[in-house]
Design an enzyme around this catalytic site. Structure first.
Site: not given
Length: 419
Positions: A151, A230, A314, A318, A347, A351
């Protein structure tokens, strides 16, 4: 001459699936019951506890009643074929690319760089080649297809495009982020693998970047920083989200119990790297003083969490799930308004993997909140384990582009989410 070339975000587009692909929790559960009765999903006993588990996850997930699943999963029996998977992904990526090219007026022949990311669906020819063929991109196109990166791959794709734009002058880079649902529906009885069925939905985004100074006037944003972490060298990080066979030989994505701990640690490293780049001096000093006191004088002192609200207006976190958004809101001391875009994206669209951060940015634009000089932090987490950040600054008061995915339902949002 040695200064890095600025990278501008000319425009972006998020795919809005057709309305007939919408599903409610009630429809999903009805569908699941039929699937199990038809024998496509093995039953586990007289009292089917897995049905209860799936329904409980759906009700507590933070997803609404109008998310989208692909056409092949609406069918009975299910159509989990290569043809169905190609159709889903082709509809998504070409729909998003069509819109961004239409909105910007950029000719496909002017695009010199193409980066596509899709974690679990990587057919031959590649998704990048599908785009090259559809839009007849030039022969010397620098194209890359990123797979298996989870993701957080959307920010990785932006970082890769940024690096290529430092080398290749006067060109556009097209970045496309998506994920495939059709082939990745898990039909086994492993609870940790069933969670992904409940969260992931159809979605994708196309982003047009430029390194040409003439595009500054019309660009929405300028890329300021990308930070990639990572932790895959650690075994627990490596194994916390893995695509594998279950006990019955069915393929799914298994989520380990180490996931929350691994995510928190990887996020901490990312924040420690990003903080010095974006925080005001006062916050850096507070962090440094607390660090010295804890290391040399009093180990019981808590780590100081810098106030990132002083660095960003802002936050695009994710939309991986309600728990992830809750945890970041708490740890970063954010207000409900700061995480509104993430909660509403979860909502409305579920995802959508690596593209979710773009639906969140589109929400902020649609609400009219993006002003000139505003700073945006996009943060994504994914398997491996990776935590990646991108920082943008608005070059003008940004209005939503045509076919913004929120334009048909903006009047409904924000909504109260009852868990």
């Amino acid at each position: 001459m040695n200064r890095p070339k600025p990278v501008y975000l000319v425009d972006f587009s998020c795919y809005l699936p057709p309305s007939h692909l919408k599903v409610s929790v009630k429809k999903i559960m009805s569908h699941v019951r039929v699937i199990r009765e038809q024998g496509m999903w093995a039953k586990t006993g007289e009292h089917d506890y897995l049905m209860d588990f799936v329904e409980k996850i759906l009700e507590r997930s933070g997803l609404g009643q109008e998310t989208y699943i692909p056409e092949g999963l609406h069918c009975l029996p299910l159509e989990q074929t290569m043809t169905g998977s190609r159709k889903e992904t082709t509809d998504v990526i070409l729909g998003a690319v069509d819109n961004v090219l239409r909105n910007t007026g950029v000719s496909p022949s002017d695009i010199g760089i193409l980066v596509v990311n899709s974690s679990t669906f990587n057919p031959t020819p590649s998704l990048a080649t599908i785009i090259v063929n559809k839009y007849k991109l030039r022969d010397n196109i620098k194209s890359l297809n990123l797979g298996g990166m989870g993701c957080s791959a959307g920010v990785i794709a932006i970082d890769v495009a940024k690096s290529l734009l430092q080398v290749h002058r006067n060109t556009y880079a097209l970045v496309v982020s998506t994920e495939n649902i059709t082939q990745n529906l898990y039909l086994g009885n492993n609870k940790s693998m069933l969670v992904t069925n409940c969260l992931f939905r159809v979605g994708g985004a196309a982003v047009l970047l430029s390194n040409m100074s003439r595009d500054r006037k019309r660009a929405k944003y300028k890329l300021v920083h990308t930070v990639r972490v990572h932790t895959g060298s650690d075994d627990r990080s490596y194994g916390c989200a893995t695509q594998e066979d279950d006990e019955d030989g069915l393929v799914g994505v298994s989520l380990s119990k180490d996931l929350p701990m691994v995510a928190a640690r990887t996020l901490k490293i990312n924040i420690a790297t990003l903080g010095p780049l974006v925080l005001p001096i006062r916050e850096k000093l507070r962090f440094f003083v607390t660090f010295v006191r804890k290391k040399f004088f009093d180990p019981k002192i808590k780590h100081y969490m810098p106030d990132f609200k002083l660095a960003f207006e802002h936050f695009c976190i994710h939309a991986g799930g309600r728990a992830l958004i809750d945890e970041l809101e708490k740890n970063l001391h954010l207000s409900p308004l700061h995480v509104e875009a993430s909660r509403m994206t979860l909502h409305r669209f579920g995802n959508t993997s690596s593209s979710s951060i773009w639906y969140e940015l589109a929400y902020t634009e649609a609400k009219g909140r993006m002003k000139k000089g505003d700073r945006i932090w996009q943060i994504a987490l994914g398997s491996g384990f990776k935590c990646n950040s991108s920082v943008w600054v608005a070059l003008r008061n940004v209005k939503p582009s045509a076919n913004n995915p929120w334009e048909d339902c903006l009047h409904k949002y924000p909504v109260e989410i009852d868990i």
